[in-house]
Design a protein around this motif. Structure first.
Motif, PDB file in Angstrom:
ATOM      1  N   PHE A  83       0.848  -1.180   0.000  1.00  0.00           N
ATOM      2  CA  PHE A  83       0.000   0.000   0.000  1.00  0.00           C
ATOM      3  C   PHE A  83       0.886   1.232   0.000  1.00  0.00           C
ATOM      4  O   PHE A  83       2.069   1.159   0.286  1.00  0.00           O
ATOM      5  CB  PHE A  83      -0.982   0.032   1.189  1.00  0.00           C
ATOM      6  CG  PHE A  83      -0.328   0.092   2.539  1.00  0.00           C
ATOM      7  CD1 PHE A  83      -0.006   1.306   3.112  1.00  0.00           C
ATOM      8  CD2 PHE A  83      -0.056  -1.074   3.243  1.00  0.00           C
ATOM      9  CE1 PHE A  83       0.590   1.364   4.363  1.00  0.00           C
ATOM     10  CE2 PHE A  83       0.529  -1.031   4.485  1.00  0.00           C
ATOM     11  CZ  PHE A  83       0.852   0.196   5.044  1.00  0.00           C
ATOM     12  N   GLN A  84       0.285   2.368  -0.343  1.00  0.00           N
ATOM     13  CA  GLN A  84       0.987   3.644  -0.327  1.00  0.00           C
ATOM     14  C   GLN A  84       0.409   4.505   0.782  1.00  0.00           C
ATOM     15  O   GLN A  84      -0.755   4.362   1.132  1.00  0.00           O
ATOM     16  CB  GLN A  84       0.774   4.395  -1.643  1.00  0.00           C
ATOM     17  CG  GLN A  84       1.320   3.719  -2.849  1.00  0.00           C
ATOM     18  CD  GLN A  84       0.928   4.519  -4.075  1.00  0.00           C
ATOM     19  OE1 GLN A  84      -0.194   4.483  -4.514  1.00  0.00           O
ATOM     20  NE2 GLN A  84       1.881   5.250  -4.599  1.00  0.00           N
ATOM     21  N   GLY A  85       1.175   5.409   1.262  1.00  0.00           N
ATOM     22  CA  GLY A  85       0.696   6.341   2.261  1.00  0.00           C
ATOM     23  C   GLY A  85       0.699   5.749   3.650  1.00  0.00           C
ATOM     24  O   GLY A  85       1.234   4.677   3.889  1.00  0.00           O
ATOM     25  N   PRO A  86       0.052   6.447   4.596  1.00  0.00           N
ATOM     26  CA  PRO A  86       0.049   5.972   5.982  1.00  0.00           C
ATOM     27  C   PRO A  86      -0.803   4.713   6.144  1.00  0.00           C
ATOM     28  O   PRO A  86      -1.807   4.535   5.454  1.00  0.00           O
ATOM     29  CB  PRO A  86      -0.556   7.156   6.754  1.00  0.00           C
ATOM     30  CG  PRO A  86      -1.377   7.888   5.751  1.00  0.00           C
ATOM     31  CD  PRO A  86      -0.670   7.711   4.428  1.00  0.00           C
ATOM     32  N   ALA A  87      -0.413   3.846   7.063  1.00  0.00           N
ATOM     33  CA  ALA A  87      -1.111   2.582   7.280  1.00  0.00           C
ATOM     34  C   ALA A  87      -2.557   2.780   7.741  1.00  0.00           C
ATOM     35  O   ALA A  87      -3.412   1.942   7.487  1.00  0.00           O
ATOM     36  CB  ALA A  87      -0.352   1.732   8.291  1.00  0.00           C
ATOM     37  N   ASN A  88      -2.853   3.901   8.392  1.00  0.00           N
ATOM     38  CA  ASN A  88      -4.225   4.130   8.863  1.00  0.00           C
ATOM     39  C   ASN A  88      -5.133   4.696   7.767  1.00  0.00           C
ATOM     40  O   ASN A  88      -6.329   4.815   7.962  1.00  0.00           O
ATOM     41  CB  ASN A  88      -4.238   5.035  10.099  1.00  0.00           C
ATOM     42  CG  ASN A  88      -3.683   6.408   9.811  1.00  0.00           C
ATOM     43  OD1 ASN A  88      -3.031   6.636   8.803  1.00  0.00           O
ATOM     44  ND2 ASN A  88      -3.941   7.324  10.728  1.00  0.00           N
ATOM     45  N   ALA A  89      -4.589   5.044   6.621  1.00  0.00           N
ATOM     46  CA  ALA A  89      -5.367   5.520   5.472  1.00  0.00           C
ATOM     47  C   ALA A  89      -4.656   5.105   4.182  1.00  0.00           C
ATOM     48  O   ALA A  89      -4.234   5.942   3.393  1.00  0.00           O
ATOM     49  CB  ALA A  89      -5.535   7.033   5.529  1.00  0.00           C
ATOM     50  N   PRO A  90      -4.514   3.792   3.961  1.00  0.00           N
ATOM     51  CA  PRO A  90      -3.715   3.334   2.828  1.00  0.00           C
ATOM     52  C   PRO A  90      -4.407   3.507   1.485  1.00  0.00           C
ATOM     53  O   PRO A  90      -5.630   3.444   1.391  1.00  0.00           O
ATOM     54  CB  PRO A  90      -3.513   1.851   3.127  1.00  0.00           C
ATOM     55  CG  PRO A  90      -4.733   1.467   3.878  1.00  0.00           C
ATOM     56  CD  PRO A  90      -5.053   2.667   4.727  1.00  0.00           C
ATOM     57  N   LEU A  91      -3.616   3.764   0.486  1.00  0.00           N
ATOM     58  CA  LEU A  91      -4.060   3.685  -0.899  1.00  0.00           C
ATOM     59  C   LEU A  91      -3.500   2.374  -1.426  1.00  0.00           C
ATOM     60  O   LEU A  91      -2.291   2.181  -1.474  1.00  0.00           O
ATOM     61  CB  LEU A  91      -3.526   4.860  -1.721  1.00  0.00           C
ATOM     62  CG  LEU A  91      -4.100   6.222  -1.384  1.00  0.00           C
ATOM     63  CD1 LEU A  91      -3.426   7.310  -2.195  1.00  0.00           C
ATOM     64  CD2 LEU A  91      -5.603   6.240  -1.632  1.00  0.00           C
ATOM     65  N   ALA A  93      -3.602  -1.074  -4.283  1.00  0.00           N
ATOM     66  CA  ALA A  93      -3.295  -1.249  -5.702  1.00  0.00           C
ATOM     67  C   ALA A  93      -4.310  -0.580  -6.633  1.00  0.00           C
ATOM     68  O   ALA A  93      -3.931  -0.030  -7.665  1.00  0.00           O
ATOM     69  CB  ALA A  93      -3.199  -2.739  -6.030  1.00  0.00           C
ATOM     70  N   VAL A  94      -5.586  -0.604  -6.284  1.00  0.00           N
ATOM     71  CA  VAL A  94      -6.603   0.013  -7.130  1.00  0.00           C
ATOM     72  C   VAL A  94      -7.114   1.322  -6.533  1.00  0.00           C
ATOM     73  O   VAL A  94      -7.410   2.263  -7.254  1.00  0.00           O
ATOM     74  CB  VAL A  94      -7.776  -0.959  -7.398  1.00  0.00           C
ATOM     75  CG1 VAL A  94      -8.899  -0.278  -8.162  1.00  0.00           C
ATOM     76  CG2 VAL A  94      -7.273  -2.160  -8.202  1.00  0.00           C
ATOM     77  N   SER A  95      -7.190   1.429  -5.212  1.00  0.00           N
ATOM     78  CA  SER A  95      -7.716   2.670  -4.622  1.00  0.00           C
ATOM     79  C   SER A  95      -6.808   3.864  -4.912  1.00  0.00           C
ATOM     80  O   SER A  95      -7.248   5.005  -4.844  1.00  0.00           O
ATOM     81  CB  SER A  95      -7.973   2.514  -3.124  1.00  0.00           C
ATOM     82  OG  SER A  95      -6.797   2.218  -2.413  1.00  0.00           O
ATOM     83  N   ALA A  96      -5.556   3.613  -5.277  1.00  0.00           N
ATOM     84  CA  ALA A  96      -4.670   4.702  -5.694  1.00  0.00           C
ATOM     85  C   ALA A  96      -5.058   5.234  -7.067  1.00  0.00           C
ATOM     86  O   ALA A  96      -4.612   6.309  -7.470  1.00  0.00           O
ATOM     87  CB  ALA A  96      -3.214   4.212  -5.722  1.00  0.00           C
ATOM     88  N   CYS A  97      -5.906   4.507  -7.788  1.00  0.00           N
ATOM     89  CA  CYS A  97      -6.288   4.856  -9.157  1.00  0.00           C
ATOM     90  C   CYS A  97      -7.804   4.979  -9.310  1.00  0.00           C
ATOM     91  O   CYS A  97      -8.365   4.704 -10.376  1.00  0.00           O
ATOM     92  CB  CYS A  97      -5.766   3.787 -10.118  1.00  0.00           C
ATOM     93  SG  CYS A  97      -4.002   3.474  -9.995  1.00  0.00           S
TER      94      CYS A  97
END
Length: 150
Positions: A83-91, A93-97
């Protein structure tokens, strides 16, 4: 009732953990969010919705949400995977897009997708027996960009 789908994990009775995924009925549960781009969006540009490739806005919305949730389940099953970003609000594989289905996509515009000349339906993934699907873009860690099928 406040999300289109989700994934998580829990402990089994005999020990160990297992991952699970859940997707709601996008025809009745926030269709302007969960069945977009086949429904008018709740917020943002009010462009005409795309024609759903299988003739059922709810099912085609579920397919988009299921693909999104499954990608997150596979790449981040126990909240310690990709995931990307902080663990408490991750983006993931798809939510980043989110909302990207074809090239040139931007918020409120799904991008350039394929068009079925016979039905007018929009899709980006041909399936078995002539079925067509609209699948979301996924984050490509090699290019640091969202990658669409078309």
């Amino acid at each position: 009732m406040n999300r289109c789908g989700m994934h998580g994990s829990t402990h089994a009775k005999k020990g160990g953990k297992f991952a699970y995924a859940w997707v709601g009925n996008s025809a009745t549960q926030c269709p302007g969010q969960c069945a977009w781009p086949f429904q008018k969006p709740i917020v943002g540009p009010q462009i005409p919705p795309l024609v759903s490739p299988n003739g059922d806005v709810g099912i085609d919305g579920i397919i988009i949400n299921l693909a999104s949730v499954l990608a997150g389940t596979v790449t981040n099953p126990f909240d310690g995977g990709y995931f990307q970003g902080p663990a408490n609000a991750p983006l993931e594989a798809v939510s980043a897009c989110t909302g990207m289905f074809g090239s040139g996509a931007f918020p409120g515009y799904p991008g350039q997708v394929l068009l079925d000349k016979k039905t007018g339906a929009s899709y980006n993934a041909p399936g078995v027996n002539g079925r067509k699907y609209l699948l979301p873009a996924m984050w490509d860690p090699n290019t640091s960009k969202c990658k669409t099928l078309v």
